[in-house]
Design a protein around this motif. Structure first.
Motif, PDB file in Angstrom:
ATOM      1  N   PHE A 162       0.835  -1.200   0.000  1.00  0.00           N
ATOM      2  CA  PHE A 162       0.000   0.000   0.000  1.00  0.00           C
ATOM      3  C   PHE A 162       0.867   1.246   0.000  1.00  0.00           C
ATOM      4  CE2 PHE A 162       0.520  -1.834   4.185  1.00  0.00           C
ATOM      5  CZ  PHE A 162       0.861  -0.788   5.025  1.00  0.00           C
ATOM      6  N   LYS A 163       0.307   2.313  -0.562  1.00  0.00           N
ATOM      7  CA  LYS A 163       1.018   3.594  -0.660  1.00  0.00           C
ATOM      8  C   LYS A 163       0.220   4.656   0.082  1.00  0.00           C
ATOM      9  CE  LYS A 163      -1.233   4.981  -4.985  1.00  0.00           C
ATOM     10  NZ  LYS A 163      -1.040   5.474  -6.369  1.00  0.00           N
ATOM     11  N   LEU A 164       0.866   5.782   0.319  1.00  0.00           N
ATOM     12  CA  LEU A 164       0.166   6.930   0.891  1.00  0.00           C
ATOM     13  C   LEU A 164      -0.746   7.544  -0.181  1.00  0.00           C
ATOM     14  CD1 LEU A 164       2.722   8.894   3.086  1.00  0.00           C
ATOM     15  CD2 LEU A 164       0.492   8.025   3.797  1.00  0.00           C
ATOM     16  N   THR A 165      -2.002   7.759   0.177  1.00  0.00           N
ATOM     17  CA  THR A 165      -2.927   8.357  -0.786  1.00  0.00           C
ATOM     18  C   THR A 165      -2.512   9.776  -1.146  1.00  0.00           C
ATOM     19  OG1 THR A 165      -4.724   7.015   0.118  1.00  0.00           O
ATOM     20  CG2 THR A 165      -5.337   8.921  -1.224  1.00  0.00           C
ATOM     21  N   ALA A 166      -2.146  10.533  -0.135  1.00  0.00           N
ATOM     22  CA  ALA A 166      -1.673  11.898  -0.368  1.00  0.00           C
ATOM     23  C   ALA A 166      -0.654  12.235   0.715  1.00  0.00           C
ATOM     24  CB  ALA A 166      -2.832  12.891  -0.319  1.00  0.00           C
ATOM     25  N   PRO A 167       0.515  12.715   0.332  1.00  0.00           N
ATOM     26  CA  PRO A 167       1.531  13.068   1.338  1.00  0.00           C
ATOM     27  C   PRO A 167       0.984  14.098   2.317  1.00  0.00           C
ATOM     28  CG  PRO A 167       2.459  13.066  -0.877  1.00  0.00           C
ATOM     29  CD  PRO A 167       0.964  12.943  -1.043  1.00  0.00           C
ATOM     30  N   ASP A 168       1.288  13.890   3.583  1.00  0.00           N
ATOM     31  CA  ASP A 168       0.794  14.783   4.635  1.00  0.00           C
ATOM     32  C   ASP A 168       1.954  15.184   5.549  1.00  0.00           C
ATOM     33  OD1 ASP A 168      -1.005  16.217   6.183  1.00  0.00           O
ATOM     34  OD2 ASP A 168      -1.534  14.494   7.423  1.00  0.00           O
ATOM     35  N   GLY A 169       3.092  15.462   4.911  1.00  0.00           N
ATOM     36  CA  GLY A 169       4.256  15.856   5.683  1.00  0.00           C
ATOM     37  C   GLY A 169       5.089  14.697   6.166  1.00  0.00           C
ATOM     38  N   TRP A 170       4.709  13.472   5.795  1.00  0.00           N
ATOM     39  CA  TRP A 170       5.499  12.291   6.143  1.00  0.00           C
ATOM     40  C   TRP A 170       5.352  11.251   5.031  1.00  0.00           C
ATOM     41  CZ3 TRP A 170       2.518   7.824   7.026  1.00  0.00           C
ATOM     42  CH2 TRP A 170       1.160   8.027   7.273  1.00  0.00           C
ATOM     43  N   SER A 171       6.195  10.227   5.057  1.00  0.00           N
ATOM     44  CA  SER A 171       6.263   9.247   3.973  1.00  0.00           C
ATOM     45  C   SER A 171       6.130   7.833   4.505  1.00  0.00           C
ATOM     46  CB  SER A 171       7.600   9.386   3.233  1.00  0.00           C
ATOM     47  OG  SER A 171       8.665   8.918   4.067  1.00  0.00           O
ATOM     48  N   VAL A 172       6.039   6.878   3.590  1.00  0.00           N
ATOM     49  CA  VAL A 172       6.006   5.465   3.996  1.00  0.00           C
ATOM     50  C   VAL A 172       7.311   5.073   4.684  1.00  0.00           C
ATOM     51  CG1 VAL A 172       4.308   4.712   2.277  1.00  0.00           C
ATOM     52  CG2 VAL A 172       6.754   4.741   1.674  1.00  0.00           C
ATOM     53  N   TYR A 173       8.384   5.745   4.341  1.00  0.00           N
ATOM     54  CA  TYR A 173       9.669   5.462   5.007  1.00  0.00           C
ATOM     55  C   TYR A 173       9.622   5.902   6.462  1.00  0.00           C
ATOM     56  CZ  TYR A 173      11.081   4.816   0.176  1.00  0.00           C
ATOM     57  OH  TYR A 173      11.154   4.373  -1.123  1.00  0.00           O
ATOM     58  N   ASP A 174       8.958   7.010   6.720  1.00  0.00           N
ATOM     59  CA  ASP A 174       8.779   7.461   8.100  1.00  0.00           C
ATOM     60  C   ASP A 174       7.945   6.459   8.890  1.00  0.00           C
ATOM     61  OD1 ASP A 174      10.172   9.919   7.704  1.00  0.00           O
ATOM     62  OD2 ASP A 174       8.375  10.785   6.803  1.00  0.00           O
ATOM     63  N   LEU A 175       6.887   5.941   8.255  1.00  0.00           N
ATOM     64  CA  LEU A 175       6.036   4.983   8.944  1.00  0.00           C
ATOM     65  C   LEU A 175       6.793   3.683   9.216  1.00  0.00           C
ATOM     66  CD1 LEU A 175       3.395   4.072  10.135  1.00  0.00           C
ATOM     67  CD2 LEU A 175       2.559   3.560   7.823  1.00  0.00           C
ATOM     68  N   SER A 176       7.587   3.235   8.249  1.00  0.00           N
ATOM     69  CA  SER A 176       8.407   2.039   8.458  1.00  0.00           C
ATOM     70  C   SER A 176       9.327   2.218   9.658  1.00  0.00           C
ATOM     71  CB  SER A 176       9.228   1.743   7.196  1.00  0.00           C
ATOM     72  OG  SER A 176      10.079   0.637   7.387  1.00  0.00           O
ATOM     73  N   HIS A 177       9.930   3.400   9.757  1.00  0.00           N
ATOM     74  CA  HIS A 177      10.826   3.700  10.873  1.00  0.00           C
ATOM     75  C   HIS A 177      10.060   3.728  12.196  1.00  0.00           C
ATOM     76  CE1 HIS A 177      14.226   5.457  12.994  1.00  0.00           C
ATOM     77  NE2 HIS A 177      13.406   6.373  13.479  1.00  0.00           N
ATOM     78  N   GLU A 178       8.881   4.345  12.190  1.00  0.00           N
ATOM     79  CA  GLU A 178       8.097   4.433  13.418  1.00  0.00           C
ATOM     80  C   GLU A 178       7.659   3.055  13.905  1.00  0.00           C
ATOM     81  OE1 GLU A 178       7.012   7.053  15.475  1.00  0.00           O
ATOM     82  OE2 GLU A 178       8.636   8.086  14.430  1.00  0.00           O
ATOM     83  N   LEU A 179       7.299   2.174  12.968  1.00  0.00           N
ATOM     84  CA  LEU A 179       6.846   0.834  13.356  1.00  0.00           C
ATOM     85  C   LEU A 179       7.947   0.044  14.056  1.00  0.00           C
ATOM     86  CD1 LEU A 179       4.685  -0.096  10.237  1.00  0.00           C
ATOM     87  CD2 LEU A 179       3.878   0.051  12.603  1.00  0.00           C
ATOM     88  N   ARG A 180       9.195   0.381  13.754  1.00  0.00           N
ATOM     89  CA  ARG A 180      10.318  -0.277  14.423  1.00  0.00           C
ATOM     90  C   ARG A 180      10.277  -0.053  15.934  1.00  0.00           C
ATOM     91  NH1 ARG A 180      14.728  -3.484  12.174  1.00  0.00           N
ATOM     92  NH2 ARG A 180      14.589  -3.240   9.926  1.00  0.00           N
ATOM     93  N   SER A 181       9.710   1.054  16.364  1.00  0.00           N
ATOM     94  CA  SER A 181       9.651   1.339  17.802  1.00  0.00           C
ATOM     95  C   SER A 181       8.763   0.344  18.526  1.00  0.00           C
ATOM     96  CB  SER A 181       9.170   2.771  18.045  1.00  0.00           C
ATOM     97  OG  SER A 181       7.817   2.936  17.655  1.00  0.00           O
ATOM     98  N   PHE A 182       7.870  -0.324  17.791  1.00  0.00           N
ATOM     99  CA  PHE A 182       7.027  -1.372  18.369  1.00  0.00           C
ATOM    100  C   PHE A 182       7.560  -2.771  18.047  1.00  0.00           C
ATOM    101  CE2 PHE A 182       4.149   2.263  17.933  1.00  0.00           C
ATOM    102  CZ  PHE A 182       3.552   2.290  19.183  1.00  0.00           C
ATOM    103  N   GLY A 183       8.710  -2.836  17.403  1.00  0.00           N
ATOM    104  CA  GLY A 183       9.305  -4.125  17.048  1.00  0.00           C
ATOM    105  C   GLY A 183       8.937  -4.633  15.670  1.00  0.00           C
ATOM    106  N   TRP A 184       8.028  -3.950  14.954  1.00  0.00           N
ATOM    107  CA  TRP A 184       7.577  -4.426  13.639  1.00  0.00           C
ATOM    108  C   TRP A 184       8.579  -4.061  12.561  1.00  0.00           C
ATOM    109  CZ3 TRP A 184       3.915  -7.753  14.256  1.00  0.00           C
ATOM    110  CH2 TRP A 184       2.959  -7.598  15.256  1.00  0.00           C
ATOM    111  N   ILE A 185       8.889  -5.030  11.714  1.00  0.00           N
ATOM    112  CA  ILE A 185       9.774  -4.802  10.570  1.00  0.00           C
ATOM    113  C   ILE A 185       8.911  -4.828   9.317  1.00  0.00           C
ATOM    114  CG2 ILE A 185      11.813  -5.591   9.320  1.00  0.00           C
ATOM    115  CD1 ILE A 185      12.657  -7.059  11.915  1.00  0.00           C
ATOM    116  N   VAL A 186       8.574  -3.653   8.814  1.00  0.00           N
ATOM    117  CA  VAL A 186       7.721  -3.509   7.633  1.00  0.00           C
ATOM    118  C   VAL A 186       8.486  -2.669   6.618  1.00  0.00           C
ATOM    119  CG1 VAL A 186       5.513  -2.692   6.734  1.00  0.00           C
ATOM    120  CG2 VAL A 186       5.638  -3.639   9.053  1.00  0.00           C
ATOM    121  N   PRO A 187       8.910  -3.261   5.495  1.00  0.00           N
ATOM    122  CA  PRO A 187       9.777  -2.533   4.566  1.00  0.00           C
ATOM    123  C   PRO A 187       9.030  -1.486   3.746  1.00  0.00           C
ATOM    124  CG  PRO A 187       9.211  -4.662   3.633  1.00  0.00           C
ATOM    125  CD  PRO A 187       8.623  -4.626   5.026  1.00  0.00           C
TER     126      PRO A 187
END
Length: 455
Positions: free
Chosen positions: A377-402
């Protein structure tokens, strides 16, 4: 040349004095002078491995991260066995032979004449299997060209830009032009594109049954029909190879009506990965050919020094028998119905995650897990952050999502991908969605605060 960076300021591992036996530290990049206590050595290696991610939360890999303890025990009991030593370990060789025939039956290979075995072998993984299949395509093309007195200097292999990198490796290593067709309105190669890219130097077309980018199946039957039409129109007889690294252990159980395998005369070889949806720990792969005519004899070596004359066709020689034995275990343990239930559960969980992602709001799904249990899945519309930011944030919960860009033709699209495998549960999926919602809220809030501060 080392592929790893060297940090001279961290050349030693300082050990816990309660367990170091007076050693103090272990050098990282040279042998220690003396031997170490076995328990202490195990402890400091184990402590190093604590820094790895949690395999069960690794939603990036297609590779199996859970097996039953009985399978793990069989592997442990077989670690010392070398699969190449067929004379010394005849039953391991017999188990490999049975696996090849089971897969040939599963993939609807024509029955060999005279009660012979199916044509195929195990490998260290699907990448090696792909190399072997590519070699067979090149050798057969070259033999046809030489017999006709034609030039053999410029072979090419037609495939979509979405193929796994092992195919680009094959092309580079074996001096074949990688004719990568850019994506055009679809996330994978189409039949029309495949046929249009072929010429007299094409050794074959690679169809992918389960793209690593989004889990989608390429239209193998349509490709075969397009290549049939190409032959009737031009005389070009282009074979089709199916890279079923993941789909080879999914489609037969969940999509039996889908014609993609040796039921198509145009399909000459298939590779698959036992350590992906084949449900085995890494590393084991499989490659099968339609018939003996599709595997050139001069690619098969006969080895005499292991106690008997043994044919071998693989890039690796010595390798463990344990994974092949584990493959046989899961085949007989689960059977057709067991595989179907396991893969259907993974697909159902992927669909539930896709529904949850859709409800989160800011995403557009490229796939929903209804082919491979994979969603992108992709971001429908950029809102000041990217899928790369979300991937990085998910790491804080232990999730590895490329997060990554799609291939050429869609390279301006960045996606996140979730791979659901055996061992992942609905409860874990719910936790993932909850944590993803927290990450989206955190990122959106941070972006809004940044905009407010800027104004």
């Amino acid at each position: 040349m080392s592929l790893h960076k060297h940090h001279p300021q961290h050349d030693a591992i300082v050990l816990d004095p309660a367990f170091d036996g007076g050693v103090g530290s272990i050098p990282k990049h040279r042998l220690p002078r003396g031997t170490q206590d076995a328990d202490a050595a195990q402890r400091f290696v184990r402590d190093e491995l604590m820094l790895d991610g949690n395999a069960r939360q690794n939603l990036a890999t297609f590779v199996t991260t859970w097996m039953e303890p009985q399978a793990a025990a069989l592997m442990q009991e077989s670690l010392e066995k070398n699969i190449i030593d067929k004379d010394e370990y005849p039953q391991s060789a017999e188990i490999e032979r049975r696996c090849v025939n089971i897969l040939a039956n599963l993939w609807n290979a024509p029955a060999p004449t005279g009660g012979a075995d199916a044509v195929g072998c195990s490998t260290t993984g699907s990448s090696e299997a792909a190399m072997l299949a590519g070699m067979a395509l090149k050798w057969r093309w070259r033999a046809r060209r030489e017999a006709a007195g034609l030039d053999t200097a410029k072979p090419n292999l037609v495939m979509g830009a979405n193929v796994q990198v092992c195919w680009e490796k094959f092309a580079r290593y074996w001096d074949v032009e990688a004719r990568l067709v850019p994506l055009d309105g679809a996330t994978h190669l189409t039949a029309a594109q495949a046929a249009a890219a072929c010429d007299e130097n094409t050794i074959g077309v690679v169809a992918v049954l389960g793209s690593t980018f989004d889990g989608s199946y390429e239209p193998v039957a349509e490709m075969a029909a397009a290549l049939d039409e190409l032959q009737s129109r031009t005389g070009l007889d282009v074979p089709l190879h199916v890279d079923a690294a993941s789909g080879g252990f999914v489609a037969p159980f969940l999509d039996p009506e889908l014609v993609w395998d040796f039921r198509l005369d145009r399909v000459k070889s298939i590779n698959s990965s036992g350590h992906k949806y084949g449900l085995v720990y890494p590393g084991v792969g499989w490659v099968l050919w339609r018939s003996t005519e599709d595997l050139p004899k001069d690619l098969i070596f006969s080895v005499d020094y292991l106690g008997g004359s043994m044919p071998t066709f693989a890039l690796n020689f010595s390798r463990p028998a344990a994974q092949v034995i584990a493959q046989y275990y899961v085949l007989v343990r689960y059977g057709f119905d067991g595989y179907r239930r396991i893969q259907q559960r993974s697909r159902d969980i992927a669909g539930a995650i896709a529904d949850g992602v859709g409800r989160l709001g800011p995403f557009t799904l490229l796939s929903r897990g209804d082919e491979l249990p994979v969603l992108a899945f992709k971001l429908t519309a950029p809102d000041g952050w990217s899928v790369y930011d979300l991937s990085h944030e998910l790491r804080s919960f232990g999730w590895i999502v490329p997060a990554y860009p799609m291939p050429e033709g869609m390279a301006d699209v960045d996606v996140l991908r979730v791979v659901v495998r055996n061992g992942f549960t609905f409860d874990l999926a719910e936790s993932l969605l909850v944590d993803m919602g927290k990450c989206v809220d955190r990122l959106s809030g941070a972006a809004k605060r940044a905009v407010a501060f800027h104004h």
